[in-house]
Each structure stands twice: as C-alpha cells, then as structure tokens.
Design a protein around this motif. Structure first.
Motif, PDB file in Angstrom:
ATOM      1  N   CYS A   6       0.815  -1.237   0.000  1.00  0.00           N
ATOM      2  CA  CYS A   6       0.000   0.000   0.000  1.00  0.00           C
ATOM      3  C   CYS A   6       0.841   1.277   0.000  1.00  0.00           C
ATOM      4  O   CYS A   6       0.276   2.377   0.048  1.00  0.00           O
ATOM      5  CB  CYS A   6      -0.933  -0.022   1.207  1.00  0.00           C
ATOM      6  SG  CYS A   6      -2.070  -1.408   1.174  1.00  0.00           S
ATOM      7  N   THR A  13      -3.233   6.948  -1.088  1.00  0.00           N
ATOM      8  CA  THR A  13      -4.128   5.780  -1.138  1.00  0.00           C
ATOM      9  C   THR A  13      -5.382   6.150  -1.937  1.00  0.00           C
ATOM     10  O   THR A  13      -6.017   7.172  -1.655  1.00  0.00           O
ATOM     11  CB  THR A  13      -4.519   5.363   0.291  1.00  0.00           C
ATOM     12  OG1 THR A  13      -3.320   5.064   1.014  1.00  0.00           O
ATOM     13  CG2 THR A  13      -5.431   4.145   0.264  1.00  0.00           C
ATOM     14  N   LYS A  55      -6.063  -5.336  -3.968  1.00  0.00           N
ATOM     15  CA  LYS A  55      -5.014  -4.887  -3.054  1.00  0.00           C
ATOM     16  C   LYS A  55      -4.869  -5.874  -1.903  1.00  0.00           C
ATOM     17  O   LYS A  55      -3.766  -6.199  -1.456  1.00  0.00           O
ATOM     18  CB  LYS A  55      -5.362  -3.489  -2.532  1.00  0.00           C
ATOM     19  CG  LYS A  55      -4.284  -2.833  -1.698  1.00  0.00           C
ATOM     20  CD  LYS A  55      -2.921  -2.827  -2.349  1.00  0.00           C
ATOM     21  CE  LYS A  55      -2.843  -1.864  -3.520  1.00  0.00           C
ATOM     22  NZ  LYS A  55      -1.427  -1.870  -4.080  1.00  0.00           N
TER      23      LYS A  55
END
Ligand code: SF4
Length: 767
Positions: A443, A579, A594
């Motif tokens: 991430c 993000t 993800k």
C-alpha cells in the motif's frame, strides 16, 4: 419541523415475569412459531420470507449478520435459523430514527430507555451531531461530519490518542480499509470485539499448533464420530450447528458430549425445522450422549481428566493414544504425561466439580471415536486461564491424532459473522512485523511498529484522558464492555466519539463532549457505488471466505456503506494521502485486488471468491504443518488452576438470553431457559439460595469483588432458581457487566473475565 410524535416507551405497565423449565426440543415448532411472531411484529411478512430464501446463499444471497456458522454445502434451500431471522428482520424494520425522532428526545431522556427500546426505535437514517446546548442530536451532512472527525484527529497530540474499534460485523473490505487508514494515520490502536471473546483461542492455538484459528470445516462436522461441545449455548448462539448434530446422530450414530455448567436445550433433543417429516411427526433427535456440568471454570480439569484416563488406559490399551503420531508430529509429550500423572484424581474432581466416573464416561466416548472434533465458545474463553484450558483441549486432541485429517480437530465457535475476518484482514493491535511489512509494501505506507491498545486498554486510556477520539465501527461498545460505570465515564471524557451504526443503541447516548452518529447500510441492502452494485465478503468460523450481496433498497437514501464512510474519514483526515480511497469505494474489486497483494492466502481473491460458497483459507496445521517455535504441535504442561470461588462466595458468569444477539436485546424473554419478561436476574443453585434464605424471585443485591479489592454492586435483581452447580451463578450481559472489574483481565489473553466474577448475594434492603 416535527410531524409525527414518537411516543416515549411506557415503563409503567411492566408485563408479569415468570420462569418455568422448558420441556420441548430445541428449534422445532417453538422456533417456527417464534419466526412467525417476529415477521408479524416487524410487519415484514413478504420481505421477511423473501430474505429467508436469500440468506446464506452463494448465488447472490446475503450473509446472515448473526453468528459465524458456515453455509451449508448440501445446498439446503432454507439455510437459516430462528435467530438469523431475528437479526435480519431487526435490520429490515420499517421503523426509522431520523431528525424528527432526535428533535423529540433529549439524550438524557434516551438514557432512561432500555437497550431493547433504543434499538426497537428503528433504523438510523441520516448523520447526526450532538448539540450540547439542547442535549439533542441535530442533522449534519456527511462532508461536515468527516471534517469534524478530521479536525479532532489532526488536533490530537499523537495518532495514539485515537482508538479505532471494530465489531465483528464489519466486512473484510471495510476492515482492510479501516486498518489501512488507522496505520496510515499512525496508530495500531485497533481494538475489536474478539479482544473480549476469542483472543484466548487465537493465542492458545498459535502456541500449540501455529495458527490462531480452528482447523475444521463443515465437511469435518459432517464426517466425524464424536463432537465435544464446550461452553456453547448452541441453540441460541450457533443454531445451525443443530443440523450437523442431528444429522450426525441420525446418519452415523455420532456421539455428542456437552460440557457446560448449564444444561442448555441443545444438550437434550432437537428438531431442525427444515426436516418437514420430523416436524410433522414431532420426531426429535437426541442431540446429547452425555452432559457434564462442571463448576464455572472447571473445563480444564475435565480435559486433564480425559487425558489422564487415556494415558492410564494406554498402559493396557496401546491404541488409546496414537504414539506414532505423537512421536512424529508433536513436542513435549513426556513432560505432559508427567504433569497428568502428578495431577491427582481428587484434585481433578475438586476443580471440575464433576465426579471422576462422569469424566471416565466422556473419556470412554472419546477413546472409542475414531475421529473427534472439540468445539468451544465463550464459556471456555472468558476466564483467567483460558489459554491453558484451550491448550489442554488441544493436548487431548493430539493424544489421539485428532488433527490434520477429515472429521477431526479443534473448532472455536465464533459468535459474530465476520469476527474472524476482521483479524485476518488486519484488525490486530499487536500486528506482526511480517504483516506490517507486507501491508507497507503493498500500500506504499509506513505503518507504526509500536503495538496498540486493545479494548480494555482503550477504556483505561480514555478514562485517563490519553485517548481523546474514539471511533466505533458497528457494535455497541458502551454495552459490550466490562465495568459499565467506569466505561461510561471513560467515553464521556473523550473529546469526540463517533459510532457507525445501523440502529440506535446505548453507545449513542453515552458519548464524548462532541459526538457523531453515522448511519450505514445493512447487510441486506443494495450497496450501489460508481461501478455498480457492490458485494462484500466475510470469513466464517471455519475459514470459508464468501460473498454477500444486498437484496433490498436501503432504509434511507442518506446511508453510506462502511467502505465509503472509512474512505470519507480518511480523505478528510489525510488529504495528501496517495491511497486511492475514492477508487476503492467506487469498486470493491479494487480493494480485493489490493488485499490479494497484501494478505497471505488471498491470491486471485476476486476470481476465487466468486466460486460457489467462496474459498477456504489455507490452514497449515490442517496439513500437519505446524508453524510453532518447535515446528511441531506443542503439548502444554500447565498446572491445573484453582477455579473455586473463595469460601462463602459464588463464581458468576455473564451470558446471553435466547432473545438476544450480543448486546442487541429482542425481548425480555429467554424461551429455552423458561424465562418470561425478566432480564435483571441471577440464576442460582437452589441450595445456595437456601443457604442465603432466598426464595424464588426475591429481590437481591449482587456485589462483586475485584482483585484490587474494590467492590461493585447492582441492586434489586431477582434470584431465579436454576439447574446450575453449587457455587456457580449466571446473569445476563449487558446488565451484569457492571460487576465485571475493568482491571480483572487475563494475564494470558488480556481478555476481561466476563465469566469468572467472584460475587456475593444478599437480600435487597427494603427500598
Ligand atoms: S446459525 Fe448463525 S449465521 Fe446461521 S442463520 Fe443462525 S444466526 Fe445466522
């Protein structure tokens, strides 16, 4: 503003209460009538029936927001239970709680309402902010709500002055986003309801077999020869287990041993409603071969007794234990054999509160079963030494190689539909370095490494003023937690409390200096996002990950999904965040892609979860691969702990009624225990009552004694005679949570001791 006046519920005409032993099978016509009554009461005949056929079905159905029992693999048309219908119709109610409602009721007035009355008011329809000037909630739009949260979070001295709580209903996708936001914001303060329920199971199994979960699935339940059910009120808290129990007895003469201080209805007989012929013929199936009623906390002694019996038997019956398996796959057997040898039968009987002859019967059933599953729930986990008890359960399984093969293994029964998924998808205040490294690389964030606060630590930190912002994702924190008065005060000391909920509850009226109520979509409702209708996923008690898709229009057009709410808070708090919160909200497949990158076992997540019934997360221990410090399954050699209450005192456990799901109370009845219209009660053994000159329904004051010497008292409860061992007593949560000291939590699991409270009972002083 106000058009329709919402009547304040009358508490004057309290219906008469009673208690008479229940003499009918579990489920059966009692459940059928109850479902009919619930559908009528909630005025949802048509939609309710439609939901019955959509619930727990892989082809576009929605997952029951109740417990975490897995969906049937035999394609059962009506794969539901009475309580599942209660949970769903409760969510589908036509009653609404919006600005009109809040305009009429001050928070101070709502504090007087019962938990039932608060939730029964209906579905929340729009975001509301607390107005201290009027002591009422006012409407607020979503953007302003997110900005208010961002303002408070950014004003905190550190990210660790915020705590992000999760209740077990949160979907995997919203869970992943929630923990991602908390970590990008800079904290591991991620307490969750499993801190109060199965933390001990995770830690015990991790130490014994290198995984935090059970190793069985429903196929194992459908192919075993004996099942031990410990500390579970099956017919109320995992009702569909009755199908597996009934089918096992009918199809394979399976043996079932219930170990519980109370003989619950599933430990008698049952008729599963989808067995039409059985229903028509009132033909019940005996769902117990043996019931053992240990004292509260006597479970470990029973397991130690079974192990001692097998080891003694093995001197003449070599097949009593599987020495080949033990030698090949385990560590610590000799030390364990010695600790069993040195534990006397007298001590076992004393600690168990059960005569050795009864333990011999259970051990004989275990010895004669080629395959066995041992399942357990909060009756085992909410104790000081629960980790040692669960490791003792695993010891017993290892002695006969009951792991890593069909029909055998350890099986903790989770009480909330996705509580296991929450932990799997990152909600963990003690994250491993491995997980944080995977998350950061997937991430592009830098997660904090310092461990965060669990539920009890969060309450203490709020009380001390170290945590100023509390965000609750679902659940009812104020009612679910121990030491009610202390917890209420802790929440009130916060600068801001935020609750994301579907219905009004106690946590909304026990709030911080500033407070927000953010209404979210229910599990049964369409979740429309930019890429179309979205589906979420959950993970059940047996590690099956599957889809859930709403089937009806939302209760209000102002509702947002849990994923959208997390993204809204994140974008407002971290405007520079890289993000893609908006992309994630627009299409949950992007979240799952993800997750496939970050989470072990979720590879090809989007493809695999679209298979019928989804997929099962790999379980190395199931393949006899033990990721423990020894690389083997570890026997634990803990001493037998003292479970007896101090002389003259009783040991109390909190429990749920049949008309309750966690803190959601559907009525004052508890059908299977024969209770009508009474929740402020304490079940006591008749002789313990006589010793205290108490008669049925006398008013009593109950006082608890904490380890630190403090005392807590609740008054004007009613004593109810019940078949419970001497020295043991039981009362409902949340009413008895006020007796559970905040400082009394397990050194092994950090779990509050909700089923191990030392009390005394006195007749109430005349009021
Ligand atoms: S057994 Fe649990 S998951 Fe299944 S329908 Fe009942 S409450 Fe829902």
């Amino acid at each position: 503003m106000p058009k329709k006046k919402t009547p304040t519920p009358k508490s004057s005409n309290k219906p008469k209460f009673s208690q008479n032993d229940y003499k009918h099978p579990a489920a059966a016509w009692g459940a059928a009538f109850s479902v009919g009554r619930v559908l009528l009461e909630q005025r949802e005949i048509v939609e309710g029936v439609e939901a019955v056929f959509k619930m727990n079905h892989e082809d576009g159905g929605f997952d029951c927001p109740g417990c975490a029992w897995p969906d049937d693999r035999k394609g059962l048309k009506m794969d539901i239970c009475e309580n599942g219908i209660k949970h769903v119709t409760w969510e589908m109610t036509k009653k609404r709680v919006g600005r009109e409602f809040f305009f009429e009721h001050t928070v101070t007035e709502l504090l007087e309402w019962s938990d039932f009355q608060l939730e029964d008011a209906g579905r929340l329809t729009e975001p509301m902010v607390y107005n201290p000037n009027t002591d009422k909630y006012d409407p607020i739009n979503w953007e302003d709500a997110f900005s208010l949260i961002a303002k408070h979070l950014k004003a905190l001295p550190s990210a660790d002055a915020a705590s992000f709580y999760t209740s077990g209903r949160l979907s995997n996708e919203a869970t992943f986003l929630y923990q991602l936001f908390a970590r990008e914001f800079g904290t591991n303060n991620l307490p969750d309801c499993s801190n109060m329920c199965h933390e001990a199971s995770g830690r015990a199994l991790m130490a014994s077999i290198g995984t935090g979960k059970g190793t069985c699935d429903l196929n194992d339940w459908q192919n075993t020869d004996a099942i031990f059910v410990m500390g579970v009120n099956v017919a109320t808290n995992a009702p569909r287990m009755l199908t597996a129990l009934g089918d096992g007895v009918k199809e394979r003469n399976m043996k079932i041993v219930h170990i519980n201080p109370l003989i619950e209805v599933a430990a008698t007989d049952a008729i599963t409603p989808h067995e039409i012929m059985d229903m028509l013929l009132f033909r019940s199936t005996k769902t117990s071969s043996l019931n053992l009623q240990p004292r509260i906390g006597g479970d470990m002694a029973i397991m130690r007794g079974i192990a001692k019996y097998l080891l003694e038997l093995a001197e003449t019956d070599v097949a009593a234990i599987d020495k080949a398996f033990i030698d090949k796959y385990t560590a610590g057997f000799e030390s364990y054999r010695d600790v069993c040898k040195s534990t006397s039968w007298d001590e076992i009987e004393r600690q168990a509160g059960v005569p050795r002859e009864e333990i011999f019967k259970a051990a004989a059933i275990y010895r004669s079963a080629p395959r066995c599953i041992i399942s357990w729930c909060l009756g085992v986990t909410q104790h000081e030494f629960a980790v040692d008890t669960i490791r003792e359960i695993t010891n017993v399984l290892l002695l006969r190689a009951n792991i890593g093969r069909e029909g055998a293994g350890p099986c903790p029964i989770r009480g909330h539909s996705n509580v296991q998924g929450n932990r799997t998808c990152g909600i963990d205040h003690r994250p491993s370095e491995d997980w944080l490294a995977r998350l950061d690389s997937a991430c592009g964030i830098r997660s904090p490494r310092e461990h965060g606060l669990d539920t009890v630590q969060t309450i203490e930190a709020m009380y001390k003023g170290d945590v100023g912002v509390f965000i609750g994702m679902g659940g009812n924190f104020a009612s679910a937690t121990p030491d009610t008065e202390y917890t209420f005060e802790a929440l009130r000391r916060c600068g801001l409390t935020v609750h994301i909920s579907t219905k009004l509850n106690r946590s909304h009226v026990v709030h911080g200096k500033e407070a927000l109520i953010l209404p979210c979509l229910g599990r049964t409702e369409f979740d429309q996002q930019s890429a179309g209708q979205q589906q979420i996923t959950v993970e059940d008690s047996m590690s099956m990950v599957h889809l859930s898709k709403g089937m009806r229009a939302p209760a209000s057009s102002s509702l947002k999904s849990e994923c959208a709410i997390v993204s809204g808070i994140a974008r407002a708090t971290l405007p520079e965040s890289k993000t893609p919160w908006e992309k994630y909200t627009g299409n949950y497949d992007s979240i799952r892609d993800k997750m496939a990158e970050a989470l072990v076992g979720f590879e090809n997540f989007n493809r695999r979860v679209r298979q019928p019934l989804g997929f099962r997360l790999a379980q190395p221990a199931r393949e006899l691969i033990f990721h423990t410090d020894t690389g083997r399954a570890n026997f634990s050699c803990a001493p037998l702990h003292d479970a007896l209450p101090p002389p003259g005192k009783l040991m109390m456990c909190t429990l749920r009624s049949h008309d309750q799901f966690n803190t959601t109370v559907y009525s004052g009845n508890d059908r299977y225990r024969g209770v009508k219209n009474l929740r402020t009660l304490l079940f006591m053994n008749e002789e313990d009552m006589q010793e205290r000159n108490l008669k049925q329904f006398d008013f009593i004051d109950i006082t608890s004694f904490a380890k630190d010497g403090t005392e807590r008292t609740i008054k004007q409860f009613r004593v109810v005679k019940y078949n419970i061992p001497r020295g043991s007593a039981a009362g409902y949560m949340p009413e008895c949570n006020a007796l559970c000291p905040i400082g009394d939590y397990s050194a092994q699991s950090d779990q509050p001791l909700m089923k191990q409270v030392v009390i005394d009972v006195k007749p109430s002083q005349a009021t």
